[in-house]
Design a protein around this motif. Structure first.
Motif, PDB file in Angstrom:
ATOM      1  N   ASP A  35      57.241  60.250  69.987  1.00 55.52           N
ATOM      2  CA  ASP A  35      56.223  60.487  68.959  1.00 55.52           C
ATOM      3  C   ASP A  35      56.405  61.823  68.235  1.00 55.52           C
ATOM      4  O   ASP A  35      55.538  62.254  67.491  1.00 55.52           O
ATOM      5  CB  ASP A  35      54.825  60.420  69.573  1.00 55.52           C
ATOM      6  N   THR A  58      59.076  58.912  57.977  1.00 58.41           N
ATOM      7  CA  THR A  58      58.529  58.275  59.172  1.00 58.41           C
ATOM      8  C   THR A  58      59.574  57.424  59.887  1.00 58.41           C
ATOM      9  O   THR A  58      59.246  56.687  60.804  1.00 58.41           O
ATOM     10  CB  THR A  58      57.305  57.396  58.819  1.00 58.41           C
ATOM     11  N   THR A  78      57.774  64.831  65.703  1.00 61.49           N
ATOM     12  CA  THR A  78      58.273  65.132  64.361  1.00 61.49           C
ATOM     13  C   THR A  78      58.601  66.616  64.329  1.00 61.49           C
ATOM     14  O   THR A  78      57.775  67.445  64.701  1.00 61.49           O
ATOM     15  CB  THR A  78      57.232  64.803  63.271  1.00 61.49           C
ATOM     16  N   GLU A 122      63.576  57.046  61.787  1.00 64.48           N
ATOM     17  CA  GLU A 122      64.155  57.497  63.046  1.00 64.48           C
ATOM     18  C   GLU A 122      65.288  58.476  62.774  1.00 64.48           C
ATOM     19  O   GLU A 122      66.028  58.331  61.806  1.00 64.48           O
ATOM     20  CB  GLU A 122      64.686  56.273  63.794  1.00 64.48           C
ATOM     21  N   ARG A 135      63.164  63.079  63.839  1.00 64.74           N
ATOM     22  CA  ARG A 135      62.282  62.257  64.653  1.00 64.74           C
ATOM     23  C   ARG A 135      63.118  61.626  65.766  1.00 64.74           C
ATOM     24  O   ARG A 135      64.343  61.698  65.755  1.00 64.74           O
ATOM     25  CB  ARG A 135      61.592  61.213  63.781  1.00 64.74           C
ATOM     26  N   TYR A 136      62.465  61.009  66.689  1.00 63.10           N
ATOM     27  CA  TYR A 136      63.141  60.434  67.850  1.00 63.10           C
ATOM     28  C   TYR A 136      64.283  59.497  67.430  1.00 63.10           C
ATOM     29  O   TYR A 136      64.154  58.713  66.494  1.00 63.10           O
ATOM     30  CB  TYR A 136      62.137  59.664  68.707  1.00 63.10           C
TER      31      TYR A 136
END
Length: 119
Positions: free
Chosen positions: A91, A7, A93, A9, A26-27
């Motif tokens: 948001d 979860t 993934t 970055e 992820r972002y």
């Protein structure tokens, strides 16, 4: 059975199994815009958008750029030697599967002018 998640970055390898590497993306700043190109000479790299929004950019040797809006649960298989970069929403993934030996020895990166400070 292992259950793996991430979860944080950016890009994170979560599993090395035999010849495979599985990671989450992820972002992060370097995935917020088209700021670099990379290619892997010997291996495929597969991207699966799990949530959020993403665009897969590819470029051919003539310099023609294609932008493909990604759909959730579709595999995007980047072929060996194909220039690519992914841009994702805050948001998003993405699951990535690639050969475990994919790395600097068999890959190339090119930073674009005004590129990311952390690419």
């Amino acid at each position: 059975m292992e259950q793996l998640t991430y979860t944080g970055e950016g890009y994170k390898t979560v599993l090395m199994a035999g010849e495979w590497r599985v990671a989450f993306l992820r972002y992060a700043e370097r995935f917020s815009r088209l700021c670099q190109w990379e290619r892997h000479f010997e291996t495929h790299e597969c991207f699966i958008l799990l949530s959020g929004e993403g665009t897969m950019y590819t470029r051919d040797d003539a310099g023609t750029v294609s932008a493909v809006p990604m759909q959730i649960n579709v595999i995007y298989d980047v072929l060996p030697g194909e220039w690519h970069h992914i841009v994702v929403s805050e948001d998003a993934t993405v699951l990535i599967a690639e050969n475990a030996d994919t790395g600097p020895a068999n890959s190339e990166k090119v930073l674009l002018e005004g590129g990311c400070s952390v690419c």
